[in-house]
Design a protein around this motif. Structure first.
Motif, PDB file in Angstrom:
ATOM      1  N   THR A  24      56.718  50.884 -20.658  1.00 12.96           N
ATOM      2  CA  THR A  24      56.117  51.536 -19.489  1.00 12.96           C
ATOM      3  C   THR A  24      55.251  52.734 -19.853  1.00 12.96           C
ATOM      4  OG1 THR A  24      58.168  52.749 -19.217  1.00 12.96           O
ATOM      5  CG2 THR A  24      57.803  50.894 -17.732  1.00 12.96           C
ATOM      6  N   ALA A  38      60.561  59.782 -20.914  1.00 16.14           N
ATOM      7  CA  ALA A  38      60.979  58.596 -20.177  1.00 16.14           C
ATOM      8  C   ALA A  38      62.459  58.327 -20.405  1.00 16.14           C
ATOM      9  CB  ALA A  38      60.140  57.397 -20.612  1.00 16.14           C
ATOM     10  N   TRP A  69      69.557  58.115 -22.673  1.00 16.80           N
ATOM     11  CA  TRP A  69      69.144  57.555 -21.389  1.00 16.80           C
ATOM     12  C   TRP A  69      70.316  57.320 -20.452  1.00 16.80           C
ATOM     13  CZ3 TRP A  69      68.436  55.617 -26.189  1.00 16.80           C
ATOM     14  CH2 TRP A  69      69.207  54.505 -26.575  1.00 16.80           C
ATOM     15  N   SER A  99      65.203  55.782 -19.047  1.00 13.16           N
ATOM     16  CA  SER A  99      64.668  54.563 -19.668  1.00 13.16           C
ATOM     17  C   SER A  99      65.365  54.282 -20.973  1.00 13.16           C
ATOM     18  CB  SER A  99      63.186  54.757 -20.015  1.00 13.16           C
ATOM     19  OG  SER A  99      62.396  54.617 -18.904  1.00 13.16           O
ATOM     20  N   HIS A 122      62.374  50.057 -22.652  1.00 12.16           N
ATOM     21  CA  HIS A 122      61.673  50.264 -21.387  1.00 12.16           C
ATOM     22  C   HIS A 122      60.646  51.369 -21.526  1.00 12.16           C
ATOM     23  CE1 HIS A 122      61.240  51.932 -17.246  1.00 12.16           C
ATOM     24  NE2 HIS A 122      61.209  50.648 -16.949  1.00 12.16           N
ATOM     25  N   ALA A 123      61.027  52.420 -22.246  1.00 13.38           N
ATOM     26  CA  ALA A 123      60.103  53.537 -22.433  1.00 13.38           C
ATOM     27  C   ALA A 123      58.857  53.066 -23.156  1.00 13.38           C
ATOM     28  CB  ALA A 123      60.781  54.652 -23.220  1.00 13.38           C
ATOM     29  N   ARG A 143      64.417  54.477 -11.957  1.00 16.15           N
ATOM     30  CA  ARG A 143      65.317  53.987 -13.000  1.00 16.15           C
ATOM     31  C   ARG A 143      66.738  53.881 -12.494  1.00 16.15           C
ATOM     32  NH1 ARG A 143      64.308  50.771 -16.411  1.00 16.15           N
ATOM     33  NH2 ARG A 143      66.019  51.392 -17.754  1.00 16.15           N
TER      34      ARG A 143
END
Lengths: 274, 259, 354
Positions: free
Chosen positions: B173, B160, C73, B165, B169-170, C102
């Motif tokens: 979710t 993720a 990320w 992410s 967030h990872a 995202r």
């Protein structure tokens, strides 16, 4: 950090209180009041100063041993039966049924036992249905009554731990033993029992430790003869208000518990290598 | 051999459920003194409605159980996250520290809490009960959600994050949805532990503020009223439902999240 | 597309040097393999490039940009994990669209991107399936689609084919080449399978115990390995050791000539020869390759038949083992105990450093 709330809470609720109690156990009297703190180890010498405590302690141990022993004798076969004589759906259902009593109110279960064991209770009633002229029968307020109540309360623990061990026994071991000519009793003694030993031991610890500290069952089922370390300690806090003594006795008992743990860790290794 | 085993099992189950059956039977027994034979009646259930001490104790039990469940699950889940996912020294030691509430006889912990709370002015009552119950529930929560978390592969969160992410967030979710069955199971377990908790509640209750088990105990000492059987039957039903849900979720939880 | 560069990467794990001053350039738009045995550090290097772990020293650059301190990320990389790491609670479409979402693209636009990516990996129509309903090969393609759809600056693959069976692996190798061509992404591929590295890559970097041993196009490395490790890890090789002379290397089986530059006279030297470069002639047979640069006498020990090819195991005069790979064009078998002559040209003698 993530850990802080959990351990903070535990510190406040468990570790500090235990520390405080340790502190208390060295005091002469509870530190609420104008008198200055006086330290003493008298409370730990309670056993020497009040010999009846030794008898009580011994009773507690006796109760612990009886309960654990009976749980083992009754529980292991049940666990084996559950692991090997049932399958699939019915096994799951039976398993849940065995675990369910954990979640009934312990006190009410004990009280239900009084209704069963007392004069005019279920057992007495059943007896009279069969033999109307027999004398009234009451098991209540006796040592066996306490044991029955405790075994009933803690049996599921033993069944659970032994089941976990028993379920893990590979069928191959039993088949191998059989192919070597062993009959059922030998298979049990040499293959099944040793492999279930971890379950028996952890079950025994799970049972022995709370039992020697129990006070509900002895009081309710034992009446006047139901005097154990648990009831004595409870008394110090609730009636006699001799908190330091209660604290010292608690820690003595804790010491015994830790001793049991330590023994239990070394025990299987020595037994299995014999 | 198998038939013998099954028969034995049923005998043991009969032994285990004897008092429970008696309790349920007596709840519906008209007799005030539990004399047999049983005359069916729901009079005790009706009397329950006006038994103030019992009702208020029941309400306290439920309130505390709910609060304990929520707090212990939150706090325990956070601790489990750190213990499972992060590497650091002293991890084993911290895990061991979770054992005392379970391993030490509740009598000792309860009296220690009483001593400490009194000494530091925290006192007894609802707040003390809450503190005690949560402390007891936390280890159980950690030991339930921990293994659940272990089945969730770490590279799912990494995947993720590689897709954009942030770590937070990872977690929300990917990991949390897969973890949810274990977390809910732990919450239910904590609820049940709190609901049934007697020893600690006994020492931390104040006059007029107690939980159901404590109320039952003093009732037994004084002279048992059959309403106890009635309310215990109700609680038994509630606990059973909770346990069934818990069992269902444990089954579910062990099958999702692992490839 | 930009080139990816690792500069002087150092990484230690509990005192052990996992990566030792590793510097590699991954050409823009090319598929480069990181090849090495387990423990060589190749996966660690891949993860450092991706941003999953940080190096102790060194830099990672995407083109001109130093991304060493850019968090995972934000790095815009696409990663295909060895375990695929598909989100089990999401559908294929949701998995693939994850990265797209995202970046703020949702709804119809996201759906289009997802469909296009799935078409590319030949899984169009699979949008509503769940990962557990897919076969291993299909899961892998979803993982690919998910990584590619966001148009990352570099595509990273961590031994993606190791979990597949042989047939599937060969098919997927061809698929991967096609997908790489059509997407044009700079791709880095970690594997321990040298055959995979040879067939898939534009460029190969061999790692051994945290160091880059050799880098270059597959054919170049294969034909001209620089070290004993490179020669034996990528393919098979026969080694002859001896001392250098102005004409060649003097070994126990004779003077061997090579077209490579030789070490100074008197220095120890090793020659490597690939098994398929050796030709076998029975002793005294007509047509012995009298003009061959190198000739060595040997005795046949055994012939291992493998359908299209055979491996002939021989023993040379100094009791060293020699392997020859021959195509089974005619049915000439060599009997054990037969005395033969092995010959090869100087260009096929590779002077290697140990």
């Amino acid at each position: 950090m993530l850990l802080a709330p959990a351990y903070g809470w535990l510190t406040l609720a468990v570790f500090l209180p235990l520390g405080a109690m340790l502190f208390f156990s060295f005091l002469k009297a509870a530190p609420f009041g104008p008198r200055p703190l006086q330290f003493t180890i008298d409370n730990y010498l309670a056993f020497a100063r009040r010999p009846y405590l030794v008898g009580v302690a011994w009773t507690s141990v006796e109760i612990g041993l009886w309960t654990t022993g009976l749980c083992a004798i009754l529980g292991l076969p049940a666990a084996l039966a559950l692991a090997r004589a049932t399958r699939g759906r019915s096994q799951q259902v039976l398993f849940l049924l065995i675990v369910l009593p954990f979640w009934t109110n312990g006190l009410v279960r004990i009280f239900s036992w009084t209704m069963v064991l007392r004069e005019g209770g279920v057992l007495d009633y059943a007896l009279h249905l069969v033999a109307p002229s027999a004398p009234t029968f009451s098991l209540l307020y006796s040592f066996p009554a306490i044991i029955i109540g405790l075994v009933h309360a803690y049996l599921p623990y033993m069944i659970l731990t032994c089941y976990l061990s028993a379920a893990a026994i590979d069928d191959a071991y039993i088949e191998a033993a059989r192919s070597l000519g062993a009959r059922a009793p030998i298979i049990f003694a040499k293959v099944v029992l040793p492999l279930c030993l971890p379950g028996l031991i952890s079950g025994s610890i799970l049972i022995f430790v709370p039992v020697i500290g129990s006070f509900m069952e002895p009081r309710i089922l034992g009446g006047r003869i139901g005097v154990t370390m648990g009831t004595i300690i409870e008394d110090q806090f609730v009636q006699a208000f001799n908190w330091p003594l209660g604290a010292a006795l608690s820690f003595t008992m804790l010491g015994a518990v830790l001793l049991v743990f330590a023994l239990a860790r070394g025990f299987p290794r020595r037994l299995l290598s014999a | 051999m198998t038939a013998l085993g099954r028969t034995y099992l049923l005998a043991i189950l009969a032994f285990l459920y004897l008092p429970i059956a008696v309790m349920i039977a007596m709840a519906f027994n008209n007799s005030e003194l539990y004399t047999l034979p049983i005359e069916p009646s729901t009079r005790w259930f009706i009397r329950l409605a006006s038994d103030q001490p019992l009702l208020s104790a029941s309400r306290n039990s439920l309130l505390i159980a709910c609060a304990t469940s929520i707090i212990a699950t939150l706090v325990g889940a956070m601790a489990a996250l750190a213990l499972e996912r992060k590497q650091f020294r002293g991890r084993t030691l911290l895990r061991l520290l979770l054992l005392p509430p379970i391993a030490i006889p509740w009598l000792i912990i309860g009296t220690a809490m009483l001593v400490f709370f009194f000494w530091t002015g925290i006192g007894r009552g609802l707040h003390a009960l809450l503190i005690g119950h949560v402390a007891l529930a936390i280890p159980y929560v950690v030991f339930i959600v921990g293994p659940g978390l272990q089945t969730i592969r770490v590279d799912l969160e990494e995947a993720a994050m590689s897709l954009g992410s942030t770590p937070m967030h990872a977690f929300f979710t990917v990991t949390l949805p897969l973890w949810l069955p274990s977390v809910i199971a732990a919450a239910l377990f904590a609820f049940a532990v709190s609901l049934d908790q007697f020893v600690i509640s006994y020492f931390l209750s104040a006059p007029g503020v107690s939980t159901l088990p404590v109320e039952i105990y003093s009732s037994i000492r004084k002279g048992f009223t059959p309403e106890i059987n009635a309310i215990s039957t109700i609680f038994l039903a509630v606990s059973s439902v909770l346990i069934l849900i818990f069992a269902q979720l444990s089954n579910l939880g062990s099958r999702r999240g692992s490839r | 597309m930009v080139p990816v560069e690792a500069r002087s990467i150092n990484k230690l794990y509990s005192g052990a040097r996992v990566l030792d001053r590793v510097s590699v350039t991954f050409g823009s738009g090319l598929l480069t393999s990181l090849l090495g045995p387990s423990g060589s550090g190749k996966t660690t290097l891949l993860r450092i490039i991706g941003g999953f772990i940080a190096p102790d020293e060194g830099e990672i650059r995407f083109g001109d940009e130093n991304v060493t301190s850019v968090p995972l990320w934000k790095r815009k990389v696409g990663m295909v994990f060895q375990s695929y790491a598909l989100f089990p609670h999401m559908t294929v479409a949701e998995n693939v669209a994850f990265g797209v979402n995202r970046r703020g693209i949702r709804g119809e636009a996201a759906r289009k991107e997802t469909a296009r990516a799935l078409e590319l990996v030949r899984l169009g129509g699979f949008e509503q399936r769940k990962p557990k309903e897919l076969s291993g090969g299909q899961q892998q393609r979803v993982a690919l689609a998910r990584a590619i759809v966001t148009q990352p600056r570099v595509l990273l693959l961590d031994e993606p084919l190791s979990a597949l069976d042989r047939r599937l692996r060969q098919d997927m190798q061809i698929e991967l080449r096609r997908i790489h061509r059509e997407s044009g992404l700079t791709t880095i591929f970690v594997t321990h399978d040298q055959e995979e590295a040879l067939t898939l890559s534009d460029s190969v970097a061999i790692l051994d115990r945290g160091r880059i041993v050799q880098e270059g196009a597959p054919a170049d490395i294969y034909e001209r390995p620089r070290t004993r490790f490179a020669a034996s890890f990528l393919g098979d090789a026969n080694f002859f050791t001896g001392r250098a002379t102005p004409e060649g290397v003097e070994t126990a089986v004779g003077l061997l000539r090579s077209s490579d530059p030789l070490p100074p006279a008197g220095a120890p030297a090793t020659i490597a020869v690939r098994p398929e470069k050796l030709r076998i002639f029975p002793i005294g047979a007509a047509g012995t390759d009298a003009r061959a640069d190198n000739m060595v006498a040997a005795v046949v020990v055994e012939t291992v038949y493998a359908g299209a090819v055979s491996t002939v195991l021989l023993e040379s005069a100094d009791n060293a083992s020699i392997r020859v790979l021959t195509q089974n064009r005619e049915a000439t078998a060599h009997a054990p105990g037969e005395n033969v002559v092995l010959s090869w040209s100087a260009t096929h003698s590779v002077v290697i450093q140990d």
